[in-house]
Scaffold this motif. Structure first.
Motif, short mmCIF file in Angstrom:
data_model
loop_
_atom_site.label_atom_id
_atom_site.label_comp_id
_atom_site.label_asym_id
_atom_site.label_seq_id
_atom_site.Cartn_x
_atom_site.Cartn_y
_atom_site.Cartn_z
N ASN A 251 -11.80 -6.93 -3.80
CA ASN A 251 -11.02 -6.87 -2.57
C ASN A 251 -11.40 -8.07 -1.70
OD1 ASN A 251 -10.02 -6.37 0.01
ND2 ASN A 251 -10.18 -4.15 -0.21
N ASP B 17 -6.27 -2.63 -0.38
CA ASP B 17 -5.66 -3.71 0.40
C ASP B 17 -4.63 -4.46 -0.43
OD1 ASP B 17 -6.52 -4.32 3.16
OD2 ASP B 17 -8.53 -4.23 2.29
N GLU C 76 -11.92 -7.29 2.25
CA GLU C 76 -13.14 -6.59 2.63
C GLU C 76 -14.38 -7.16 1.94
OE1 GLU C 76 -13.39 -4.57 4.99
OE2 GLU C 76 -11.31 -3.97 5.36
N SER D 99 -5.78 0.34 -4.17
CA SER D 99 -7.18 -0.08 -4.29
C SER D 99 -7.71 -0.63 -2.98
CB SER D 99 -7.34 -1.09 -5.42
OG SER D 99 -7.15 -0.45 -6.65
N ARG E 114 0.83 -1.21 0.00
CA ARG E 114 0.00 0.00 0.00
C ARG E 114 0.86 1.25 0.00
NH1 ARG E 114 -5.22 -0.02 3.52
NH2 ARG E 114 -5.75 1.42 1.83
N VAL F 43 -5.83 -7.15 -3.47
CA VAL F 43 -6.89 -6.71 -4.38
C VAL F 43 -6.49 -7.12 -5.79
CG1 VAL F 43 -7.96 -4.69 -5.46
CG2 VAL F 43 -7.66 -4.77 -2.98
N THR G 162 -13.78 2.02 -1.51
CA THR G 162 -13.11 1.52 -0.31
C THR G 162 -13.48 2.36 0.92
OG1 THR G 162 -11.26 0.83 -1.69
CG2 THR G 162 -10.83 0.97 0.66
N SER H 63 -12.70 -4.31 -9.79
CA SER H 63 -11.73 -4.47 -8.71
C SER H 63 -12.37 -5.36 -7.64
CB SER H 63 -11.41 -3.08 -8.14
OG SER H 63 -10.50 -3.19 -7.08
N THR I 165 -12.28 3.58 -7.02
CA THR I 165 -11.88 2.54 -6.06
C THR I 165 -11.62 3.16 -4.68
OG1 THR I 165 -9.66 2.63 -7.01
CG2 THR I 165 -10.99 0.73 -7.58
#
Lengths: 261, 439
Positions: free
Chosen positions: B403, B386, B406, B384, B378, B389, B434, B401, B430
């Motif tokens: 994840n 995490d 999550e 994006s 990150r 992803v 998020t 996208s 994104t």
């Protein structure tokens, strides 16, 4: 007794192993990359030129079929590899000194010409063609390119187009089939093809050929005298070609592919 | 005008959801904030009123439930965007093709380490281009591959096969030389559908030099188109038929096609050309930019020969959600198991490109799995949300996208060229998706 027994066991184990190694080594042995083995095949590179040289044709087309017949007759060991790019064929001849190349109008430079031994196999007439739906009144060809000025001409990459450009013609490149499709879709105005091309690909009967013929092209094989077997193979090939012409095979192959002599 | 667009949009959501009967949940039920999701409306509507894009469909799902499905703006000059508008998803076809390959892998019909030449003999004895120093008599030479291109190389874009359009992205003499061979041989990127079969194209492509030794570079290109043909060879089925019967039908992706049926043509979005400064024009002819050729009108073809594994599929936000959710669910959707958990882990949870970076759409910190880019950390420019992803995008401006941490799926579908202008918008979507997580 014990010694004999042990010998027997070793004997049978050895026999068993011989039988097992070949299969087991495939499953559990080291992974040997095929690339570690040298490829000794000689290649003759051919330019894709349907219907004469093409993977889409029976026996890869008439030229490939004739060349293979002569190679077989003269015990010349080589495989034909057809490439989709004329420039790649020229590269192999020029830079890698391969045994031979097949095709037409190679437009070799001076250095390549000195090492090229061209053996003609087939001579074919070329014509300009147009789409009758694009030009319902027809086009008239009297030998002067200037009448096509401003029109779109389709040809293969690697062909010499300087005279077309000088005549104010817009040149578009492509493969034969894609050019014919573009002609059909009226995205091209005219192109230059052989009589056999018209016969083979004029499915919708829209292509019209302009008389007279523009000229003749010679399809053939070019041996490379810089290749260790080039000179000898060329000599054998010429003799072999003569033999298959004399025994009727040449004529039969032409008839098989093109339907005429 | 804005009022009319608003009314049409409301009508469109109503009509399309009647047709689709998509179940939407209140965002809070799946730990998303309604208020924060509204920021997406603001972002996209701003882009529409600035005339940067004509319209879009955006979908956010969490824990398997769709919490946000918003058609915005216009699909065509006289058609508002609807939830069931169909888009040319172009390169978002690639993950679908990759899943198709993995289905055959799970059936024991191929190994990822298999050389492609095992199935397509034209790939045997390939050559790689090497440029010679300036002043050499000839500019390049062709050298044998150190090893054959494998199926894994194709899935991860490490085959050395290029896109012609890459001459515009990363110009250099070597790339230009390889692409000139592609042009000679009538190879195209397939964004304009040629009148030939994918097999004809792939067999010619196999005879042309590679840009790099297999496995030695990450080069986005026609590799996945080769996979499409490989699927035909191994399965004995036409590629589109294989995908239809093995992916679209089991996942109930009812609006996903290689060629649209006639009765769905009216739902296809137009494509728009945007200078990103307020000039937005409907595209009515092929878009040609150097070696890049886009033919939006090809999406209106109801039949044809060309089946590109890298670019041919047309789909909706809802259908692609079903596909993405299957991956998020580790291979399963609504009781139908497509892939095993272990296979999805192999595809999405592992970096398959070693020290290379997959920077085409992202930045450093992104690697590549089997069909997707995967976020590794990150600390770089494109985040994006995490590590882990996975996502990809399409040339007409589409992006998805997923994840896994999550449990979110974010899909944005638009049809706006040029592609390069969209990175900021995509990244913002994104980021907003998020940051709508509220549990």
């Amino acid at each position: 007794m014990f010694t004999l027994g042990l010998k027997k066991i070793i004997y049978w184990l050895t026999l068993l192993n011989v039988g097992l190694i070949s299969t087991q080594s495939v499953a559990t042995g080291p992974r040997v990359a095929p690339s570690l083995f040298t490829d000794n095949t000689e290649y003759i590179y051919g330019m894709d030129f349907p219907p004469y040289i093409s993977h889409d044709e029976i026996e890869n087309g008439v030229i490939a079929d004739i060349v293979n017949a002569v190679l077989k007759k003269e015990n010349i060991s080589a495989d034909i590899m057809i490439l989709p790019s004329k420039n790649m064929v020229k590269y192999y001849f020029s830079e890698e000194n391969v045994l031979a190349v097949i095709g037409y109008n190679f437009d070799f430079n001076k250095a390549n010409k000195t090492k090229a031994d061209f053996i003609p196999i087939l001579s074919v007439d070329e014509f300009y063609i147009y789409n009758s739906q694009r030009f319902p009144e027809g086009l008239h060809w009297e030998g002067n390119l200037s009448i096509f000025s401003g029109m779109h001409y389709g040809t293969y990459k690697g062909n010499n187009v300087s005279t077309y450009k000088e005549a104010g013609i817009i040149v578009k490149y492509g493969r034969l089939k894609s050019l014919l499709t573009q002609l059909e879709l009226q995205k091209l105005d005219f192109m230059r093809v052989t009589a056999e091309t018209i016969n083979r690909f004029n499915e919708n009967n829209t292509m019209v050929r302009l008389e007279p013929s523009i000229g003749t092209i010679l399809l053939g094989v070019v041996f490379n005298n810089q290749h260790p077997k080039g000179i000898e193979s060329a000599k054998k090939f010429k003799a072999g070609l003569q033999k298959i012409k004399e025994n009727g095979l040449f004529e039969a192959l032409v008839k098989k592919h093109l339907g005429h002599e | 005008m804005q009022k009319l667009t608003g009314i049409l949009s409301v009508l469109a959501i109503f009509c399309s959801q009647m047709v689709l009967s998509i179940e939407l949940v209140k965002p809070e039920i799946v730990g998303l904030s309604t208020q924060r999701l509204k920021r997406l409306d603001t972002l996209i509507n701003q882009h529409i009123s600035d005339n940067k894009i004509a319209g879009a469909v955006t979908l956010i799902a969490r824990k398997g439930k769709i919490a946000y499905l918003q058609p915005s703006g216009m699909a065509d000059t006289d058609k508002p965007m609807r939830a069931d508008t169909i888009f040319r998803i172009v390169s978002m076809t690639k993950p679908i093709t990759s899943v198709a390959v993995m289905l055959l892998y799970e059936q024991g019909k191929l190994l990822l380490s298999d050389p492609v030449s095992k199935y397509i003999p034209e790939f045997k004895g390939q050559k790689v281009i090497e440029m010679l120093p300036k002043g050499s008599q000839f500019p390049y030479k062709l050298v044998p591959v150190k090893r054959d291109v494998t199926i894994h190389d194709l899935l991860t874009h490490q085959s050395g096969i290029l896109y012609l359009a890459s001459t515009g992205w990363f110009p250099n003499p070597k790339r230009e030389q390889v692409v000139s061979f592609y042009r000679d041989a009538g190879i195209t990127d397939g964004f304009c559908r040629p009148d030939e079969s994918i097999g004809d194209m792939v067999k010619r492509l196999a005879k042309l030099p590679l840009y790099s030794q297999p496995g030695e570079a990450w080069e986005y290109g026609l590799s996945v188109d080769v996979l499409g043909y490989l699927i035909e060879v191994i399965s004995g089925q036409k590629f589109d038929n294989f995908v239809k019967t093995n992916i679209f039908e089991p996942l109930k992706m009812q609006d996903s096609h290689f060629y649209l049926p006639k009765n769905k043509l009216s739902r296809l979005s137009a494509d728009w050309n945007s200078d990103w400064k307020g000039s937005l024009k409907r595209v009515n002819a092929p878009l040609i930019d150097g070696d890049l050729a886009l033919c939006p009108s090809d999406g209106e073809q109801t039949s044809g020969k060309y089946l590109s594994g890298g670019a041919s599929v047309l789909s909706t936000a809802y259908d692609y959600f079903r596909f993405a959710q299957m991956l998020l669910n580790q291979g399963k959707l609504d009781g139908t198991r497509l892939l095993s958990r272990k296979t999805v882990e192999l595809m999405t949870a592992t970096n398959h490109i070693g020290h290379h970076d997959a920077e085409l759409l992202h930045s450093k910190g992104w690697k590549f799995g089997l069909g997707f880019a995967i976020q590794q950390d990150r600390q770089h420019n494109v985040d994006s949300g995490d590590k882990g992803v996975f996502e990809w995008a399409g040339y007409y401006s589409t992006r998805f996208s997923v994840n896994p941490t999550e449990e979110t799926v974010t899909i944005f579908l638009s049809q706006t060229s040029p592609f390069g202008a969209h990175f900021g918008l995509w990244d913002s979507i994104t980021a907003l998706s998020t940051s709508a997580i509220a549990d």
